[in-house]
Design an enzyme around this catalytic site. Sequence first.
Site, mmCIF file in Angstrom:
data_model
loop_
_atom_site.group_PDB
_atom_site.id
_atom_site.type_symbol
_atom_site.label_atom_id
_atom_site.label_comp_id
_atom_site.label_asym_id
_atom_site.label_seq_id
_atom_site.Cartn_x
_atom_site.Cartn_y
_atom_site.Cartn_z
ATOM 1 N N ARG A 140 6.462 43.770 56.112
ATOM 2 C CA ARG A 140 6.734 45.042 55.446
ATOM 3 C C ARG A 140 7.822 45.771 56.230
ATOM 4 N NH1 ARG A 140 4.520 48.226 59.344
ATOM 5 N NH2 ARG A 140 2.558 47.572 60.289
ATOM 6 N N LYS A 199 -3.731 36.437 61.719
ATOM 7 C CA LYS A 199 -2.980 36.318 62.965
ATOM 8 C C LYS A 199 -3.193 34.964 63.636
ATOM 9 C CE LYS A 199 -1.755 40.501 62.135
ATOM 10 N NZ LYS A 199 -0.521 40.705 61.365
ATOM 11 N N HIS A 253 -2.510 51.242 72.425
ATOM 12 C CA HIS A 253 -1.865 50.079 71.815
ATOM 13 C C HIS A 253 -1.072 50.456 70.562
ATOM 14 C CE1 HIS A 253 -4.051 47.546 74.580
ATOM 15 N NE2 HIS A 253 -5.207 48.002 74.143
ATOM 16 N N GLU A 261 -6.011 36.031 74.085
ATOM 17 C CA GLU A 261 -4.743 35.655 74.696
ATOM 18 C C GLU A 261 -4.696 36.110 76.152
ATOM 19 O OE1 GLU A 261 -1.741 35.777 70.852
ATOM 20 O OE2 GLU A 261 -1.726 37.433 72.274
#
Length: 658
Positions: free
Chosen positions: A284, A110, A229, A194
């Site tokens: 995917r 990521k 989440h 972040e």
Amino acid sequence: MFAKILIANRGEIACRVARTARRLGIATVAVYADADRAALHVRSADEARRIENYLDIAAVIAAARATRTQAIHPGYGFLSENAEFAAACRAAGIVFVGPTPEAIAAMGDKAAAKQLMEKARVPLVPGYHGEKQDAAFLEKEAQRIGFPVLIKPSAGGGGKGMRAVHDRPSFAAALEASKREAKSAFGDDRVLIERYLERPRHIEMQVFGDTHGNVVHLFERDCSVQRRHQKVIEEAPAPNFLRRREMAAAAIAAAKAIQYTGAGTVEFIAEQDGTFYFMEMNTRLQVEHPVTEMITGLDLVEWQLRVAAGERLPLLQDEVPIRGHAIEARIYAEDAERNFLPATGRVAHLRFPDESDHIRIDTGVQEGTEITPWYDPMIAKLVVRGADRARALARMRQALAEVEIAGVTTNVRFLCAVVSSRAFGAAELDTGLIERNRETLFNRKPIPYELLAAAALAELFEEERTARDRAAASGDPYSPWHRVDGWRLNEESHHDLVFSDGDITHTVRLLFFESGLRVAIDGKAHALSGARLPDGQLMVYLDDRAFHARAVREARDWHVFCEGEHRRLCLKEELPGGDTDSASGSLAAPMPGKVIKVITEAGAKVSKGQALLILEAMKMEHTITAPADGVVKEVHYRAGEQVLEGAELISLEPNENP
């Protein structure tokens, strides 16, 4: 096109891929671990091969070779985003139905993906995406970014390991937990930091690329309704979102930056004003792809297979249609009222609404399926479409009301509450919708008296059936002792039933009169009659109204489904047991799992709600807390040990010196 493919997955996605392959005339091979020997996906394929583990790359390749398959479809989860697996397929001369190993690797990290997207001028959330992982350094970076911040694993997805941190004192513990969960789930404990957006929407763009350089988008999906989440309800297109053109351009730029082929999803986080930032790219097919299929009329698995076979994309961008609005609800075996704790058990009864052009059910579960702690507890995806959002929403409410699942705790009632809520109806969407509306969504309504009447009628019918069987097997079938009409000497003829609905008890009295049966609920009597219909439903006549209900027996419990409501009513013994002392006792494991961390020790004084132990089950961490003030008598397990459901983890005793 391929003659035969192997599906390297299980559950509903394996069944879904097999369905498209069958329509295209492609033979399918399933793989299964021992726990899935009788699973629906095994029966849905033309043949099947046993493997020890769905993550065993060598075993999957060996199964493909043994069955002479030309391609492997990985589904989602498991090996679907594993670059090593895609490379192993290439080395074995087997087509991997997905992007190249290089594209998977580029987006699998990521932090590296964010750096790549920055070069491609895709907007990013302010944060730290580097390699330095020293805890003190990361804390300084969090301060630089400004709290609140979001800690995210670099190597994973699905919300696992994510932690929102609102102040500096909470950062160290949250970082430790995030790294621990990331290491367990992905084998990599690196994280990125972040800025945490206060009311963000989760909007993603479906993209498709072929080996001829073509890339298109298939519109956006809103996946903002989440718990832990992780997505619960998705819809397409995103309501009240006016920046589709800009987001689509960013998504296509992201795909072209890595020469992407096949189905992919570029995920963005968007502020309420429409400003959006790149989060990650899932290389995917997504769980929520059916909502895209419903609004476009396309089969994305067919597109995957055609692209993998070297064909061009079936449509150009301006040829991709859009029609109406679609909503998907994920039905899980979980207890929403216990912080969405995954549930296990045998599915004793299963009914879904009839499928049509407007209603779709994707499932890998059937009656008799055992929901185990070893795999994701999803039971089904319920997908509906309407001419617009209002009509799709009305159809979803009705479809959920027709779902009947007994034998395992599910989130169906919670899903009904969400789609019936004012906030969701008004499309006030952001990732905090569930928490912000917790009081409304988790407000357990009093049980309707109609359900109690239906349960009483079902119990009476069951007693009559048992009495008939007993009479037929006896030497005196006409004995009055076989009667179940509640006859008593010198008293009114009645029969008392005591049902518990969770921690609430209801007494129901059946009164037998010459004029007919009556039922007394909470002191009020009603005329009651009914019949069992050929399909197993009950036709209930209560006073001046008639309605359908279904009652399913499981041991001493009745699962009653009526007018969109479902309650599990336990038929209690007539003699109540004694009270127990809740101030002492043991803390038991709510499900099988592994002890990750022990936070207390024998002799420690603890307060109600204090964290004592962290248990990992179904790839999620569950914190075991003290139910009351007390003293830890004994800790029975150490970190790293496996425990069974119901295992005594910690013993507590009352605090004698509070």
